[in-house]
Design a protein around this motif. Structure first.
Motif, PDB file in Angstrom:
ATOM      1  N   PHE A 158       3.471  -0.806   4.071  1.00 51.50           N
ATOM      2  CA  PHE A 158       3.203   0.213   3.810  1.00 51.50           C
ATOM      3  C   PHE A 158       4.378   1.175   3.336  1.00 51.50           C
ATOM      4  O   PHE A 158       5.637   0.978   3.931  1.00 51.50           O
ATOM      5  N   SER A 159       4.017   2.178   2.172  1.00 57.33           N
ATOM      6  CA  SER A 159       5.027   3.134   1.973  1.00 57.33           C
ATOM      7  C   SER A 159       4.394   4.480   1.725  1.00 57.33           C
ATOM      8  O   SER A 159       3.229   4.551   1.386  1.00 57.33           O
ATOM      9  N   ARG A 160       5.314   5.538   2.163  1.00 55.40           N
ATOM     10  CA  ARG A 160       4.799   6.824   1.638  1.00 55.40           C
ATOM     11  C   ARG A 160       5.303   6.856   0.108  1.00 55.40           C
ATOM     12  O   ARG A 160       6.123   6.541  -0.316  1.00 55.40           O
ATOM     13  N   SER A 161       4.569   7.646  -0.576  1.00 53.02           N
ATOM     14  CA  SER A 161       4.810   8.265  -1.959  1.00 53.02           C
ATOM     15  C   SER A 161       4.752   9.498  -2.046  1.00 53.02           C
ATOM     16  O   SER A 161       3.932  10.270  -1.481  1.00 53.02           O
ATOM     17  N   SER A 162       5.403  10.118  -3.317  1.00 49.90           N
ATOM     18  CA  SER A 162       5.401  11.559  -3.628  1.00 49.90           C
ATOM     19  C   SER A 162       4.213  11.429  -4.522  1.00 49.90           C
ATOM     20  O   SER A 162       3.438  10.681  -4.597  1.00 49.90           O
ATOM     21  N   CYS A 163       4.077  12.735  -5.304  1.00 47.39           N
ATOM     22  CA  CYS A 163       2.694  13.084  -5.858  1.00 47.39           C
ATOM     23  C   CYS A 163       2.633  11.963  -6.577  1.00 47.39           C
ATOM     24  O   CYS A 163       3.311  11.471  -7.864  1.00 47.39           O
ATOM     25  N   LEU A 164       1.141  11.575  -6.991  1.00 46.65           N
ATOM     26  CA  LEU A 164       0.761  10.578  -7.926  1.00 46.65           C
ATOM     27  C   LEU A 164      -0.244  11.225  -9.049  1.00 46.65           C
ATOM     28  O   LEU A 164      -0.750  10.509  -9.810  1.00 46.65           O
ATOM     29  N   GLY A 165      -0.072  12.600  -9.015  1.00 44.18           N
ATOM     30  CA  GLY A 165      -0.894  13.200 -10.073  1.00 44.18           C
ATOM     31  C   GLY A 165      -2.340  13.239  -9.725  1.00 44.18           C
ATOM     32  O   GLY A 165      -2.776  13.376 -11.088  1.00 44.18           O
ATOM     33  N   GLN A 166      -2.878  13.072  -8.617  1.00 44.20           N
ATOM     34  CA  GLN A 166      -4.099  13.035  -8.555  1.00 44.20           C
ATOM     35  C   GLN A 166      -4.503  14.225  -7.592  1.00 44.20           C
ATOM     36  O   GLN A 166      -5.549  14.099  -6.969  1.00 44.20           O
ATOM     37  N   VAL A 220       0.715  -1.074  -0.055  1.00 49.35           N
ATOM     38  CA  VAL A 220      -0.129   0.229  -0.104  1.00 49.35           C
ATOM     39  C   VAL A 220       0.774   1.182  -0.031  1.00 49.35           C
ATOM     40  O   VAL A 220       1.607   1.262   0.969  1.00 49.35           O
ATOM     41  N   ALA A 221       0.508   2.118  -0.873  1.00 51.06           N
ATOM     42  CA  ALA A 221       1.317   3.285  -1.151  1.00 51.06           C
ATOM     43  C   ALA A 221       0.510   4.496  -0.903  1.00 51.06           C
ATOM     44  O   ALA A 221      -0.782   4.564  -1.562  1.00 51.06           O
ATOM     45  N   VAL A 222       0.628   5.405   0.145  1.00 51.63           N
ATOM     46  CA  VAL A 222      -0.022   6.578   0.437  1.00 51.63           C
ATOM     47  C   VAL A 222       0.635   7.843   0.106  1.00 51.63           C
ATOM     48  O   VAL A 222       1.652   7.980   0.390  1.00 51.63           O
ATOM     49  N   CYS A 223      -0.031   8.595  -0.814  1.00 47.79           N
ATOM     50  CA  CYS A 223       0.474   9.910  -1.415  1.00 47.79           C
ATOM     51  C   CYS A 223       0.574  10.748   0.206  1.00 47.79           C
ATOM     52  O   CYS A 223      -0.416  11.139   0.548  1.00 47.79           O
ATOM     53  N   THR A 224       1.590  11.469   0.294  1.00 48.27           N
ATOM     54  CA  THR A 224       1.959  12.120   1.428  1.00 48.27           C
ATOM     55  C   THR A 224       2.457  13.426   1.019  1.00 48.27           C
ATOM     56  O   THR A 224       3.040  14.249   1.596  1.00 48.27           O
ATOM     57  N   ASN A 225       2.337  13.897  -0.319  1.00 50.75           N
ATOM     58  CA  ASN A 225       2.862  15.049  -0.770  1.00 50.75           C
ATOM     59  C   ASN A 225       2.066  16.455  -0.394  1.00 50.75           C
ATOM     60  O   ASN A 225       0.971  15.766   0.212  1.00 50.75           O
ATOM     61  N   GLN A 226       2.219  17.470  -0.991  1.00 52.69           N
ATOM     62  CA  GLN A 226       1.513  18.641  -0.449  1.00 52.69           C
ATOM     63  C   GLN A 226       0.126  18.738  -0.166  1.00 52.69           C
ATOM     64  O   GLN A 226      -0.691  18.750   0.848  1.00 52.69           O
ATOM     65  N   THR A 227      -0.542  18.360  -1.357  1.00 51.72           N
ATOM     66  CA  THR A 227      -2.143  18.587  -0.970  1.00 51.72           C
ATOM     67  C   THR A 227      -2.760  17.415  -0.498  1.00 51.72           C
ATOM     68  O   THR A 227      -3.708  17.497   0.335  1.00 51.72           O
ATOM     69  N   CYS A 228      -2.073  16.256  -0.492  1.00 54.88           N
ATOM     70  CA  CYS A 228      -2.632  15.046   0.218  1.00 54.88           C
ATOM     71  C   CYS A 228      -2.282  15.073   1.601  1.00 54.88           C
ATOM     72  O   CYS A 228      -2.955  15.173   2.505  1.00 54.88           O
ATOM     73  N   ALA A 229      -0.854  15.787   2.001  1.00 57.53           N
ATOM     74  CA  ALA A 229      -0.655  15.793   3.244  1.00 57.53           C
ATOM     75  C   ALA A 229      -1.776  16.895   4.022  1.00 57.53           C
ATOM     76  O   ALA A 229      -2.023  16.757   5.153  1.00 57.53           O
TER      77      ALA A 229
END
Length: 404
Positions: free
Chosen positions: A350-358, A316-325
């Motif tokens: 589980f992993s953090r990911s950067s922006c997924l473009g969504q 499971v990858a969870v986006c933790t970039n700016q807007t998701c954060a």
């Protein structure tokens, strides 16, 4: 009471190897790091992408407080997924975390005159052992690499073979692979034998003396037994030769000067290549990297293949970039982890990911290998994702944002 600040080095280097369950291979990375430190008079640490410690993240956490500039160099012969995805993701994450450190990301070893020269030396050693001389005998060379699902990486093996042939008196130099793609080593050897050369030299294009290198050597020995009219032998791997240190020093200088060159025009993650259409796109490439473990066989025996993992059932990858954060991604990730820890039937990483473009539809939670993306996930949704999807393999349909 005043706390004394640690003294800072202007520069430090992190050499990133693949990592292995075989400590001998990991020691080689540390040896090259020590040699590079002596060569450049700059602190050099070693880290590993997987299967060994420290991880890239842990090594950066140790180095970042001690330097102003950190150069990360992948110790890889070719630019496949690890070099194009795994290491850059770790560096980009570190840039966001340590904003007072300047990060440089260098190129892999790649094709370099020093490596061609090193391979030629390995060939000459085998020629001497076999009692042949390329100037007077018909000597064929077979260069054998690991093999990759990345056509860009495999193409470099063909280019390197041609560079070995040019200007040298070999009858032929053929590229081959020990796995994943073709032509396979055994098939190439049988093809070369039809020309009845005086000798065949097999060159493992490997850094270390591991399982795959030994498999190449064993294949060469079998070929030698099957074809008594052809003398055949295999060289050793590249090892920790000083010429590799020279190449690494060049890669460091390129990174610091901003002159790193990558083959973007032939990268399957950047452009649409026939047969690799599903790999194109930054988000897909990154997620494929994050779930790398899940794409390998679920077994712990590495005698037959050193590149296997005890893979989790889900990643499971969870986006933790700016807007998701800003929408609470950190809490979502922690709640998912907590529910998974409380479960007896949840095999997940589980992993953090950067922006997924969504952006605007987050927090985004991507579940692989199922290729399901959940959107606008709240902490209250996490228990359902774990109990339904991760435990019982039942998709939470009302949360699905898209599937890839």
């Amino acid at each position: 009471m005043r706390t004394e600040q640690p003294s800072l080095d202007d520069d430090a280097i992190l050499l990133v190897g693949h990592g292995s369950r075989r400590e001998k291979s990991n020691e080689q990375v540390r040896t090259l790091a020590a040699k590079l430190e002596t060569e450049l008079s700059v602190p050099v640490d070693a880290a590993y992408i997987e299967l060994a410690e420290p991880s890239i993240e842990d090594a950066i956490e140790t180095l970042a407080p001690t330097c102003r500039t950190l150069t990360v160099i992948p110790l890889s012969l070719f630019a496949a997924s690890h070099v194009k995805n795994d290491v850059p993701i770790a560096v980009q994450t570190a840039r966001a975390k340590y904003d007072d450190v300047t990060f440089h990301f260098g190129s892999h070893l790649g094709i370099h005159p020093s490596i061609v020269d090193l391979l030629d030396d390995r060939i000459q050693t085998v020629e001497s052992d076999l009692g042949v001389d390329r100037d007077n005998d018909d000597v064929a060379v077979v260069l054998c690499a690991r093999g990759s699902s990345d056509p860009d990486s495999n193409g470099d093996v063909h280019k390197l073979s041609r560079l070995l042939y040019e200007g040298r008196e070999f009858t032929r130099v053929e590229p081959s692979f020990i796995g994943v793609t073709s032509p396979r080593l055994e098939d190439t050897l049988h093809s070369v034998a039809k020309d009845r050369p005086d000798a065949v030299v097999v060159v493992p294009y490997m850094l270390g003396d591991g399982v795959l290198t030994q498999r190449i050597i064993d294949t060469a020995e079998t070929f030698d037994d099957e074809y008594p009219y052809v003398r055949a032998g295999a060289s050793g791997p590249l090892g920790t030769d000083e010429r590799l240190v020279n190449v690494l020093a060049d890669r460091c200088q390129e990174a610091r000067s901003g002159s790193v060159e990558m083959s973007c025009d032939t990268c399957k993650y950047k452009v649409e290549l026939s047969g690799y259409e599903d790999d194109q796109g930054g988000a897909r490439a990154m997620l494929r990297s994050l779930v790398h473990q899940a794409e390998h066989a679920d077994r712990s025996d590495v005698d037959d293949d050193p590149h296997v993992h005890d893979a989790p059932a889900k990643h499971v990858a969870v986006c933790t970039n700016q807007t998701c954060a800003a929408s609470g991604a950190a809490t979502v990730l922690e709640q998912l982890r907590q529910h998974a820890r409380d479960s007896d039937d949840c095999d997940v990483h589980f992993s953090r990911s950067s922006c997924l473009g969504q952006c605007g539809d987050g927090p985004i939670v991507a579940v692989y290998p199922d290729s399901i993306w959940y959107g606008s996930v709240t902490p209250d949704d996490t228990e359902r994702i774990v109990s339904s999807h991760l435990e019982r393999d039942r998709i939470v349909s009302d949360l699905v944002h898209q599937s890839l």
